[in-house]
Design an enzyme around this catalytic site. Structure first.
Site, PDB file in Angstrom:
ATOM      1  N   HIS A 197      -7.568  13.896   2.111  1.00  0.00           N
ATOM      2  CA  HIS A 197      -6.560  14.690   1.410  1.00  0.00           C
ATOM      3  C   HIS A 197      -6.939  14.635  -0.068  1.00  0.00           C
ATOM      4  CE1 HIS A 197      -2.744  15.722  -0.488  1.00  0.00           C
ATOM      5  NE2 HIS A 197      -2.296  16.145   0.691  1.00  0.00           N
ATOM      6  N   GLY A 213      -5.745  13.784  12.286  1.00  0.00           N
ATOM      7  CA  GLY A 213      -5.893  14.584  11.077  1.00  0.00           C
ATOM      8  C   GLY A 213      -7.332  14.996  10.826  1.00  0.00           C
ATOM      9  N   HIS A 263      -5.694  -3.744  -6.749  1.00  0.00           N
ATOM     10  CA  HIS A 263      -5.658  -3.867  -5.295  1.00  0.00           C
ATOM     11  C   HIS A 263      -6.447  -2.744  -4.640  1.00  0.00           C
ATOM     12  CE1 HIS A 263      -4.045  -4.497  -1.288  1.00  0.00           C
ATOM     13  NE2 HIS A 263      -3.454  -5.595  -1.706  1.00  0.00           N
TER      14      HIS A 263
END
Lengths: 315, 315
Positions: free
Chosen positions: A183, A178, A97
């Protein structure tokens, strides 16, 4: 027999229920202990009710269903992010996925006594908190989207985690909240608001996959069909039949019964009948009530006429 | 699309609730202040939840829906009798709907966590108290009936208030409780227990009352139709159309959609179309879910797939 209501709501003492569903998708579907850790983090949040969760090994992904009011859900999503970031590293994650981050996507869905606008506000508020708390880039999507390029989840997820750093540097792909860099282990997240999604399949009394594919093409949006239908034709090998497998993404604007009737008519053109249909997983009561309304040509029906709804309101 | 859940129910402990519905019909639908008086009497009873009330001017009748546990409902019905007897005089009452008394009929209906037998016991207990307290003749009906001649409400109500004194003097028509003569202004009452009743009307795009009456005759039990359908043809003078006005007394065995489709087909025989249908007042969710299931040919659908049902279970 039955008379027309002249009036009247006993709404005075009614406790307003505002039920929102939240369906976080996390990028872990193989290590059960990690999934349990993440789900446990949600279980510990008072007021957030865990409805269901399921994992898919080949997708390496889990879908968690929660419900509750806005504050509880926000707290649950923050707790889920904390647990998922601690246990999932996208740099070593593989699966069928497409995914962008450890907590890949978080939709908020209006269920009862709450507007889409309120779900959008909740999505933005949650996104802001998650971005600050975890230094996490977050894109808003669907009804919460701030940019037409980033409304559709598939568009945002194109290139996946591996292409994220390059994507973020592209014009127009600065995250809504952000930092503008991924990240390091948890990538980025997509948070938004959408209508309830209904997984709806119609089985045909034939093994002709070409017919199922043609019917799917005739009802799905991408090839000229209904605005809120995604569809494909598949074979159910164990039963020797084919199926039109669908996601209905807005049952108010594209009602289930309309889709069913269109599929039935298209099948008849091929001399084929509908064997049966099925709803996979959960469905909002309103979608079934809409179906009954349409089937019965019900005029002026209100959800408060449903006995159980009224009872809950009067509690 | 949509994956099949691999697992998991979060079914916490379900709190046992015993919910009975009670639907008194009173013979006043024109003087609003009288209806308000009667409803206020019910409102003052702790534990009895007023779900809904509505009045019909041409029927000159109001239907009040309450829910609660047995003791609270009994107290509410006694309070309702007191208020209705004080304000309603059948000697000057006119209206299209047949009626026997000021509080014409009081059914108790099992909804959740309660048996029909318990509703029958509550009906008898309430009937006894009302008869004693107000010197009121009371017949028991439906599941609470003590006599096959007096099971059906229409049979009991035949001759109406005006024929009541003569009727009561007839063999076999001594009331189950109270005196054998009518209350001078409030007539008699019928109290019992039954399955949830759905007041369901279908409007036709014609003013031909004869057609509505023929269609009603074709679907109702008493003239060869469905087992759990009562029906009559009526004129909606203000709209210049006619209506097949029905009570569906067991939606499990005679589903709404089957009745709708039969009426539609019969209308077509007369070159007439169904304009719309309407559910008057409250309907159990299960009746609408059954309708959707039938309309969509849904196989293997479970009520626990309804999001709201799942939510209540998780509470």
């Amino acid at each position: 027999m039955g008379q027309k209501p002249r009036s009247v709501n006993e709404l005075a003492t009614i406790v307003a229920v505002a039920i929102i569903e939240c369906v976080p998708n996390v990028s872990e579907g193989r290590r059960e202990e990690v999934v349990e850790d993440i789900v446990d983090a949600v279980r510990r949040v008072p007021g957030a009710r865990l409805l269901d969760y399921s994992s898919d090994r080949s997708h390496n992904r889990s879908v968690i269903s929660l419900a509750g009011e806005a504050d509880a859900l926000k707290a649950a999503v923050v707790a889920l992010f904390e647990a998922a970031i601690a246990r999932i590293d996208l740099r070593t994650h593989t699966g069928e996925h497409p995914r962008l981050g450890a907590v890949d996507v978080v939709p908020f869905v209006p269920i009862e006594g709450v507007t889409m606008e309120e779900c959008v506000a909740l999505a933005k508020d949650t996104a802001r908190t998650v971005a600050q708390r975890f230094n996490m880039p977050v894109y808003l999507y669907e009804e919460a989207s701030s940019n037409p390029l980033r409304k559709n989840l598939e568009d945002i997820r194109r290139g996946e985690f591996e292409g994220l750093a390059a994507r973020m540097a592209t014009d127009g792909w600065t995250p809504d909240f952000g930092p503008s860099t991924p990240h390091v282990s948890a990538g980025a997240s997509v948070i938004g608001a959408r209508m309830p999604l209904i997984a709806y399949n119609i089985n045909l009394n034939t093994d002709r996959l070409d017919v199922a594919k043609k019917i799917a093409a005739s009802v799905r949006f991408s090839s000229g069909g209904f605005r809120y239908v995604k569809a494909m034709g598949v074979t159910l090998a164990d039963r020797g039949i084919v199926q039109v497998s669908m996601n209905l993404t807005n049952y108010e604007k594209t009602p289930i019964l309309r889709v069913f009737e269109a599929v039935k008519r298209e099948a008849e053109r091929h001399g084929i009948n509908v064997l049966e249909s099925e709803i996979v997983g959960l469905v909002p009561a309103a979608a079934l009530i809409n179906t009954a309304q349409a089937a019965l040509q019900l005029a002026d029906f209100k959800e408060t006429q449903v006995l159980e709804t009224r009872l809950r309101q009067a509690e």
